[in-house]
Design a protein around this motif. Structure first.
Motif, PDB file in Angstrom:
ATOM      1  N   ASP A 157       0.827  -1.182   0.006  1.00 14.04           N
ATOM      2  CA  ASP A 157      -0.033   0.082   0.188  1.00 14.04           C
ATOM      3  C   ASP A 157       1.053   1.214   0.168  1.00 14.04           C
ATOM      4  OD1 ASP A 157      -2.148  -1.513  -0.016  1.00 14.04           O
ATOM      5  OD2 ASP A 157      -2.880  -1.193   2.058  1.00 14.04           O
ATOM      6  N   ARG A 212      10.064   9.445  -5.106  1.00 13.48           N
ATOM      7  CA  ARG A 212       9.661   8.849  -3.661  1.00 13.48           C
ATOM      8  C   ARG A 212       9.220   7.380  -3.813  1.00 13.48           C
ATOM      9  NH1 ARG A 212       4.925  11.833  -1.049  1.00 13.48           N
ATOM     10  NH2 ARG A 212       5.507  10.268   0.455  1.00 13.48           N
ATOM     11  N   ARG A 213       8.699   6.941  -4.810  1.00 10.98           N
ATOM     12  CA  ARG A 213       8.504   5.484  -4.709  1.00 10.98           C
ATOM     13  C   ARG A 213      10.099   4.715  -4.861  1.00 10.98           C
ATOM     14  NH1 ARG A 213       5.379   4.537  -9.372  1.00 10.98           N
ATOM     15  NH2 ARG A 213       3.479   5.300  -8.200  1.00 10.98           N
ATOM     16  N   ARG A 259       2.218   1.776  -3.570  1.00 13.82           N
ATOM     17  CA  ARG A 259       1.081   2.140  -4.031  1.00 13.82           C
ATOM     18  C   ARG A 259       0.701   3.639  -4.171  1.00 13.82           C
ATOM     19  NH1 ARG A 259      -1.745  -2.575  -2.815  1.00 13.82           N
ATOM     20  NH2 ARG A 259      -1.509  -4.207  -4.380  1.00 13.82           N
ATOM     21  N   ASP A 260       0.976   4.020  -3.059  1.00 14.75           N
ATOM     22  CA  ASP A 260       0.295   5.393  -2.793  1.00 14.75           C
ATOM     23  C   ASP A 260       1.458   6.462  -3.294  1.00 14.75           C
ATOM     24  OD1 ASP A 260      -1.799   4.612  -1.380  1.00 14.75           O
ATOM     25  OD2 ASP A 260      -1.128   4.975   0.505  1.00 14.75           O
ATOM     26  N   PHE A 261       2.417   6.326  -3.633  1.00 20.54           N
ATOM     27  CA  PHE A 261       3.296   7.199  -4.087  1.00 20.54           C
ATOM     28  C   PHE A 261       2.985   7.757  -5.345  1.00 20.54           C
ATOM     29  CE2 PHE A 261       6.276   5.518  -0.912  1.00 20.54           C
ATOM     30  CZ  PHE A 261       6.304   6.608   0.040  1.00 20.54           C
ATOM     31  N   ASP A 262       2.408   8.914  -5.643  1.00 22.47           N
ATOM     32  CA  ASP A 262       2.310   9.319  -6.767  1.00 22.47           C
ATOM     33  C   ASP A 262       3.712   9.890  -7.599  1.00 22.47           C
ATOM     34  OD1 ASP A 262      -0.479   9.143  -6.805  1.00 22.47           O
ATOM     35  OD2 ASP A 262      -0.683  11.190  -5.858  1.00 22.47           O
ATOM     36  N   ASN A 263       4.734  10.217  -6.935  1.00 24.18           N
ATOM     37  CA  ASN A 263       5.817  10.626  -7.114  1.00 24.18           C
ATOM     38  C   ASN A 263       6.833   9.445  -7.486  1.00 24.18           C
ATOM     39  OD1 ASN A 263       8.636  11.663  -7.424  1.00 24.18           O
ATOM     40  ND2 ASN A 263       8.189  13.378  -6.188  1.00 24.18           N
ATOM     41  N   PRO A 264       7.049   9.201  -8.826  1.00 22.20           N
ATOM     42  CA  PRO A 264       8.167   8.143  -9.046  1.00 22.20           C
ATOM     43  C   PRO A 264       9.479   8.137  -8.241  1.00 22.20           C
ATOM     44  CG  PRO A 264       7.490   9.152 -11.102  1.00 22.20           C
ATOM     45  CD  PRO A 264       7.106  10.093 -10.072  1.00 22.20           C
TER      46      PRO A 264
END
Length: 190
Positions: free
Chosen positions: A127, A137-138, A130-135
């Protein structure tokens, strides 16, 4: 150095209750030996345990809290070996048999040896990714999962299987395996 400070003085954080309390240590700074304030072992271990996100129910559990039975003696021996040697471990069993507690104890015991770890249930781990919109940060989160000295993944198999889930878990586990990092996994599945 002993004359420079009261070496027997107890740490204010644990108020001297800990047998492992040492207020000062020695450090080399710019090639010179200096007395430095340190946290007592118990206080530092508590900090590492909180940072590891051990479930509150098991945050204070140690090996002395674990009851060895005929049915869990093999798992107990493997867990103790894992703690002592930094080896990975896969624990499986029915719900409620103590897998999460055993994995939490591994993290807690490592903390008392000044070793960092991190605890995730597999669903929370996925989760978060998945929650990271910023690549970026992911990617940073993936790097942390792939490089933390000891990663505990709780309840593997509880996640919804998709191609993304499989490739994400493979990437984390494969990178950790290649870098010889300790990974502890528990599951209801064998």
């Amino acid at each position: 150095l002993r004359s420079a400070f009261n070496a027997d003085e107890k740490c204010k954080l644990c108020t001297g209750k800990s047998e492992n309390c040492y207020r000062y240590g020695v450090n080399v700074v710019d090639g010179r030996i200096k007395a430095v304030r340190t946290l007592c072992i118990d206080t530092y271990a508590s900090k590492l345990i909180r940072l590891a996100d051990v479930p509150n129910k098991f945050i204070n559990k140690r090996t002395s809290d674990w009851t060895i039975t005929d049915s869990n003696s093999a798992a107990t021996n493997c867990a103790m070996n894992s703690i002592n040697n930094g080896t990975g471990l896969f624990v499986s069993g029915n719900a409620g048999c103590g897998k999460t507690m055993l994995c939490s104890i591994i993290i807690n015991e490592r903390a008392y040896r000044n070793k960092r770890s991190h605890f995730y249930t597999v669903t929370d781990l996925l989760d978060e990714l998945r929650d990271f919109d910023n690549p970026l940060r992911r990617a940073e989160k993936m790097r942390l999962l792939q490089t933390t000295p000891c990663l505990v993944i709780d309840d593997l198999g509880a996640e919804y299987q998709t191609e993304w889930v499989a490739s994400t878990l493979f990437s984390i586990l494969d990178t950790r395996y290649k870098n010889d990092l300790m990974t502890v996994i528990n599951s209801n599945f064998s």
